[in-house]
Enzyme design. Structure first.
Site, PDB file in Angstrom:
ATOM      1  N   ASP A  29       0.945  -1.707   0.009  1.00  0.00           N
ATOM      2  CA  ASP A  29      -0.079  -0.011  -0.337  1.00  0.00           C
ATOM      3  C   ASP A  29       0.833   0.851   0.145  1.00  0.00           C
ATOM      4  O   ASP A  29       2.123   1.198   0.936  1.00  0.00           O
ATOM      5  CB  ASP A  29      -0.856   0.217   1.186  1.00  0.00           C
ATOM      6  CG  ASP A  29      -2.385   1.076   0.524  1.00  0.00           C
ATOM      7  OD1 ASP A  29      -2.161   1.628   0.336  1.00  0.00           O
ATOM      8  OD2 ASP A  29      -2.989   0.753   1.425  1.00  0.00           O
ATOM      9  N   ILE A  30       0.936   2.163  -0.465  1.00  0.00           N
ATOM     10  CA  ILE A  30       2.021   3.131  -0.825  1.00  0.00           C
ATOM     11  C   ILE A  30       1.167   4.242   0.294  1.00  0.00           C
ATOM     12  O   ILE A  30       1.921   5.618  -0.184  1.00  0.00           O
ATOM     13  CB  ILE A  30       1.735   3.958  -2.375  1.00  0.00           C
ATOM     14  CG1 ILE A  30       0.343   4.297  -2.688  1.00  0.00           C
ATOM     15  CG2 ILE A  30       2.447   2.736  -3.529  1.00  0.00           C
ATOM     16  CD1 ILE A  30       0.273   5.014  -4.439  1.00  0.00           C
ATOM     17  N   ASN A  85     -12.850  -3.317   4.191  1.00  0.00           N
ATOM     18  CA  ASN A  85     -13.420  -2.957   4.024  1.00  0.00           C
ATOM     19  C   ASN A  85     -14.347  -2.691   2.583  1.00  0.00           C
ATOM     20  O   ASN A  85     -14.412  -3.425   1.587  1.00  0.00           O
ATOM     21  CB  ASN A  85     -12.646  -1.225   3.568  1.00  0.00           C
ATOM     22  CG  ASN A  85     -11.973  -1.440   4.449  1.00  0.00           C
ATOM     23  OD1 ASN A  85     -12.120  -1.671   5.983  1.00  0.00           O
ATOM     24  ND2 ASN A  85     -10.709  -0.435   4.107  1.00  0.00           N
ATOM     25  N   GLN A  92     -13.632   1.915   1.788  1.00  0.00           N
ATOM     26  CA  GLN A  92     -13.065   1.317   0.916  1.00  0.00           C
ATOM     27  C   GLN A  92     -13.155   2.904  -0.217  1.00  0.00           C
ATOM     28  O   GLN A  92     -13.944   3.502  -0.557  1.00  0.00           O
ATOM     29  CB  GLN A  92     -14.216   0.426   0.112  1.00  0.00           C
ATOM     30  CG  GLN A  92     -13.458  -0.388  -0.733  1.00  0.00           C
ATOM     31  CD  GLN A  92     -14.812  -1.038  -0.961  1.00  0.00           C
ATOM     32  OE1 GLN A  92     -15.999  -1.261  -1.153  1.00  0.00           O
ATOM     33  NE2 GLN A  92     -14.038  -2.148  -2.570  1.00  0.00           N
ATOM     34  N   HIS A  98      -9.757  -5.927  -1.813  1.00  0.00           N
ATOM     35  CA  HIS A  98      -9.482  -6.081  -1.104  1.00  0.00           C
ATOM     36  C   HIS A  98      -8.822  -6.229  -0.313  1.00  0.00           C
ATOM     37  O   HIS A  98      -9.826  -5.830   0.853  1.00  0.00           O
ATOM     38  CB  HIS A  98      -7.739  -5.154  -2.003  1.00  0.00           C
ATOM     39  CG  HIS A  98      -8.738  -3.971  -1.467  1.00  0.00           C
ATOM     40  ND1 HIS A  98      -9.813  -2.933  -2.099  1.00  0.00           N
ATOM     41  CD2 HIS A  98      -8.109  -2.964  -0.215  1.00  0.00           C
ATOM     42  CE1 HIS A  98      -9.732  -1.670  -0.859  1.00  0.00           C
ATOM     43  NE2 HIS A  98      -8.731  -1.857  -0.669  1.00  0.00           N
ATOM     44  N   HIS A 100      -6.381  -5.479   3.728  1.00  0.00           N
ATOM     45  CA  HIS A 100      -5.577  -5.225   3.950  1.00  0.00           C
ATOM     46  C   HIS A 100      -4.879  -6.308   5.403  1.00  0.00           C
ATOM     47  O   HIS A 100      -5.186  -7.209   5.748  1.00  0.00           O
ATOM     48  CB  HIS A 100      -5.921  -4.528   5.383  1.00  0.00           C
ATOM     49  CG  HIS A 100      -6.390  -2.877   3.514  1.00  0.00           C
ATOM     50  ND1 HIS A 100      -6.266  -1.854   4.003  1.00  0.00           N
ATOM     51  CD2 HIS A 100      -8.020  -3.259   4.373  1.00  0.00           C
ATOM     52  CE1 HIS A 100      -6.598  -1.276   2.845  1.00  0.00           C
ATOM     53  NE2 HIS A 100      -7.622  -1.770   3.319  1.00  0.00           N
TER      54      HIS A 100
END
Ligand code: ZN
Length: 137
Positions: A29-30, A85, A92, A98, A100
């Site tokens: 995750d950026i 989410n 979300q 996706h 996490h």
């Protein structure tokens, strides 16, 4: 409207991959909540988990376990959260299912910090380390 994760999966947008197989990928995750925050993503686009079959959800979570092991080993985290989410009300952000995997560190405390943009070089080095750890997980 384009989907960021479909673009990443299709190779049109770069990302730091830590895992990939014929049906799923995992990327860094950026905007990590904590260092090592990783996303596990099915290649097939579904907006919410309720749009998926039980079989597809089970295949997704089958990937989460070895990826979480690799992330924790690489980051030396003290714990981790798994989050999924659905919908804007649940925060979300990308409308493509996706999961996490969020490493947690004792010295930071349990409150959720504000997300910040990751250092690109650190992300790249950490992704390489996580990739090695997932292979041996
Ligand atoms: Zn998508």
């Amino acid at each position: 409207m384009g989907c960021l994760f479909c673009e990443i999966i299709g190779g049109k947008t770069p990302a730091h991959f830590v895992y990939e197989d014929s049906t799923h990928v995992a990327i860094m995750d950026i905007y990590p909540i904590h260092r090592g925050h990783t996303l596990v993503i099915p290649r097939i686009h579904h907006e919410k988990i309720l749009d998926m079959t039980t079989q597809s959800v089970s295949e997704l979570f089958t990937r989460v376990l070895p990826i979480a092991r690799g992330v924790i080993e690489a980051t030396n985290a003290d714990g981790f959260n798994i989050g999924q989410n659905n919908g804007r009300a649940a925060n979300q952000i990308i409308p493509h299912v996706h999961v996490h995997v969020i490493p947690r560190y004792s010295q930071v405390g349990v409150a959720w910090p504000k997300r910040s943009i990751a250092d690109e070089k650190d992300l790249e080095e950490l992704a390489a380390k996580i990739r090695r750890c997932i292979k041996s997980a």
